[in-house]
Design an enzyme around this catalytic site. Structure first.
Site, PDB file in Angstrom:
ATOM      1  N   HIS A  62       0.747  -1.223   0.021  1.00 27.15           N
ATOM      2  CA  HIS A  62      -0.019   0.157   0.049  1.00 27.15           C
ATOM      3  C   HIS A  62       0.816   1.341  -0.079  1.00 27.15           C
ATOM      4  O   HIS A  62       0.569   2.054  -0.699  1.00 27.15           O
ATOM      5  CB  HIS A  62      -0.945  -0.097   1.137  1.00 27.15           C
ATOM      6  CG  HIS A  62      -1.762   1.051   1.294  1.00 27.15           C
ATOM      7  ND1 HIS A  62      -1.864   1.961   2.497  1.00 27.15           N
ATOM      8  CD2 HIS A  62      -2.626   1.904   0.418  1.00 27.15           C
ATOM      9  CE1 HIS A  62      -2.655   3.142   2.206  1.00 27.15           C
ATOM     10  NE2 HIS A  62      -2.953   2.919   1.108  1.00 27.15           N
ATOM     11  N   GLU A  65       1.873   1.877  -3.476  1.00 21.77           N
ATOM     12  CA  GLU A  65       0.699   2.617  -4.240  1.00 21.77           C
ATOM     13  C   GLU A  65       0.889   3.977  -4.222  1.00 21.77           C
ATOM     14  O   GLU A  65       0.929   4.654  -5.286  1.00 21.77           O
ATOM     15  CB  GLU A  65      -0.539   2.134  -3.771  1.00 21.77           C
ATOM     16  CG  GLU A  65      -1.579   2.829  -4.515  1.00 21.77           C
ATOM     17  CD  GLU A  65      -3.059   2.750  -3.537  1.00 21.77           C
ATOM     18  OE1 GLU A  65      -3.317   3.996  -3.501  1.00 21.77           O
ATOM     19  OE2 GLU A  65      -3.168   2.048  -2.746  1.00 21.77           O
ATOM     20  N   HIS A  66       1.137   4.699  -2.974  1.00 25.18           N
ATOM     21  CA  HIS A  66       1.172   6.077  -2.993  1.00 25.18           C
ATOM     22  C   HIS A  66       2.664   6.608  -3.542  1.00 25.18           C
ATOM     23  O   HIS A  66       2.774   7.465  -4.077  1.00 25.18           O
ATOM     24  CB  HIS A  66       1.401   6.315  -1.420  1.00 25.18           C
ATOM     25  CG  HIS A  66      -0.079   6.247  -0.588  1.00 25.18           C
ATOM     26  ND1 HIS A  66      -0.871   7.334  -0.552  1.00 25.18           N
ATOM     27  CD2 HIS A  66      -0.896   5.320  -0.461  1.00 25.18           C
ATOM     28  CE1 HIS A  66      -1.936   7.211  -0.087  1.00 25.18           C
ATOM     29  NE2 HIS A  66      -1.958   5.729  -0.102  1.00 25.18           N
ATOM     30  N   GLU A 144      -3.888   8.276   6.745  1.00 22.18           N
ATOM     31  CA  GLU A 144      -4.852   7.484   6.172  1.00 22.18           C
ATOM     32  C   GLU A 144      -5.509   6.614   7.098  1.00 22.18           C
ATOM     33  O   GLU A 144      -6.528   6.372   7.422  1.00 22.18           O
ATOM     34  CB  GLU A 144      -4.576   6.783   4.925  1.00 22.18           C
ATOM     35  CG  GLU A 144      -5.836   6.215   4.190  1.00 22.18           C
ATOM     36  CD  GLU A 144      -5.202   5.615   2.949  1.00 22.18           C
ATOM     37  OE1 GLU A 144      -5.874   4.639   2.554  1.00 22.18           O
ATOM     38  OE2 GLU A 144      -4.232   5.786   2.410  1.00 22.18           O
TER      39      GLU A 144
END
Length: 451
Positions: A62, A65-66, A144
């Protein structure tokens, strides 16, 4: 030029077609023409998700992904967003247990830009990856997590139930968001090694759907992606197989500041891509798929013990899928009352199976959802990638609904009898924190005068 291709037979595809190609470096390319609107969707799936992570380094998929939006050799900083949105397009990326994907929807005449951007970061992200971008996106992901998990009612339910449903050490035991400690521990070299291992053309599928010229599109793909070298160092994912039934009820009670009591449960169900999984999807649709479902009618409409009741399927290809039950209580009703009613309904369904009307409605509901996904160029591009990465054949995306429509009521009843039972579920019960007692206060002068 690309090596070989296949095309679908149009039977049972609603007239949709797709062709598949493969570059010399292993990149699989799937094209589907659709000239109804002057737009094109680009979707790139990498065969990497949280199931590929190791203990102590959860959340890397994840986090990456950023990082893929933090610049590459030719595109600095936030340039990917700026170029796509400036050209009238939209974009994003997501991470799951089983994949990471990136996607753009562009006006047709801007398709080449999207392909160039995706190729640039696939081939040259390491040139721009440094401690500053790493620390910046680490903080974004941690924030997040706070906003979506830690600081909202029921926010950690998915994480807790997943940890219950899959045993310690299982590749699906942790969710893609990862832990705060692991995010803090991740180093720049961890990120670089992760990229070199998984972000290679032979570990990806690229789909392009919409108002395209296939020959020109393939020429662009070859031009921008063809020179990116393959990488053969990807480790084999850990085995996610488990017994069909848990063999007992796993349970956790959570006391938090939540607006109402809640009962959530995860049932172990067949892997995605199987006929049994399609049967399970139909069973859960009859039982909890919307306001006409059995559980909604029983708990919300008839008993009025709940304000919401849903039952859906989390399809997984590399491990047992999960049947996801979510019920929020009404007023002061206790969870055991609701749980008894749920078990009664599940037992009745296992004994009787779906009615003809329920079966028709459930199949129509799943067919509509399939049509909704394939009805947009972005949705179709995503589905083509999904079936290519998880099942090896993108053509299956175009005929998936036909397999659902072929499932019989007897198969739906059998999967309910075998799997939707108390000894095959992980249960999470939310209890609101008791209100803090307040100390009596002395009356003010005004209050005394008012007496």
């Amino acid at each position: 030029m690309p090596m070989g291709h296949t095309a679908t037979d149009q039977a049972d595809t609603g007239g949709l077609t797709a062709t598949e190609h493969r570059l010399a470096n292993g990149l699989r390319v799937v094209l589907s023409e659709d000239h109804l609107t002057p737009v094109a969707a680009v979707c790139l799936w990498y065969d990497v998700g949280s199931r590929h992570e190791v203990k102590g380094r959860t959340g890397l998929a994840h986090l990456f992904e950023h990082l893929m939006f933090q610049g590459s050799k030719q595109v600095k900083g936030n340039g990917h967003f700026e170029l796509v949105q400036g050209a009238g397009g939209s974009l994003n990326g997501t991470t799951s247990f089983e994949r990471t994907n990136y996607f753009e929807t562009m006006p047709t005449h801007q398709l080449e830009l999207a392909l160039w951007l995706e190729a640039d970061r696939m081939g040259s992200l390491l040139a721009a990856l440094d401690d500053e971008s790493m620390d910046n996106q680490r903080d974004v992901v941690k924030n997040e997590r706070r906003q979506r998990y830690d600081n909202v009612p029921y926010g950690t339910a998915f994480e807790k139930l997943t940890a219950l449903a899959y045993p310690e050490g299982h590749p699906y035991h942790h969710t893609p968001i990862g832990s705060m400690a692991d995010l803090d521990a991740a180093t720049l070299e961890d990120a670089r090694a992760f990229f070199r291992t998984y972000y290679a053309p032979n570990n990806a599928v690229l789909s392009v759907v919409g108002d395209i010229d296939p020959e020109q599109t393939l020429a662009w793909v070859e031009r921008y992606f063809g020179s990116i070298p393959a990488h053969d160092g990807k480790p084999v994912p850990r085995d996610g197989a488990l017994p069909e039934v848990i063999g007992g009820q796993l349970r956790e009670v959570v006391e938090e500041e939540v607006p109402a009591r809640a009962l959530m449960a995860a049932y172990r169900l067949p892997e995605d891509g199987t006929r049994a999984c399609d049967a399970a999807d139909l069973a859960l649709t009859v039982l909890g798929g919307g306001e006409s479902s059995r559980l909604y009618n029983r708990l919300v409409r008839r008993d009025r013990t709940a304000v919401a009741a849903g039952f859906g399927l989390l399809r997984l290809a590399g491990a047992p899928s999960l049947g996801w039950l979510d019920v929020k209580t009404s007023g002061d009703y206790e969870v055991p009352v609701i749980e008894a009613a749920i078990d009664e309904e599940l037992a009745r369904f296992a004994e009787e199976g779906p009615t003809a009307e329920e079966m028709e409605r459930a199949q129509a509901q799943l067919e509509r959802e399939w049509l909704d996904r394939l009805g947009t160029v972005a949705g179709r591009a995503d589905e083509l990638c999904r079936y290519a990465v998880l099942f090896g054949d993108p053509q299956l995306a175009l005929t998936a609904v036909q397999r659902v429509l072929e499932v019989t009521p007897e198969e739906v009843q059998e999967i309910a009898r075998a799997r939707l039972r108390p000894d095959n579920r992980a249960v999470l019960v939310y209890e609101p924190l008791a209100a803090e007692p307040t100390e009596p206060t002395e009356p003010t002068e005004n209050e005394e005068a008012a007496k």
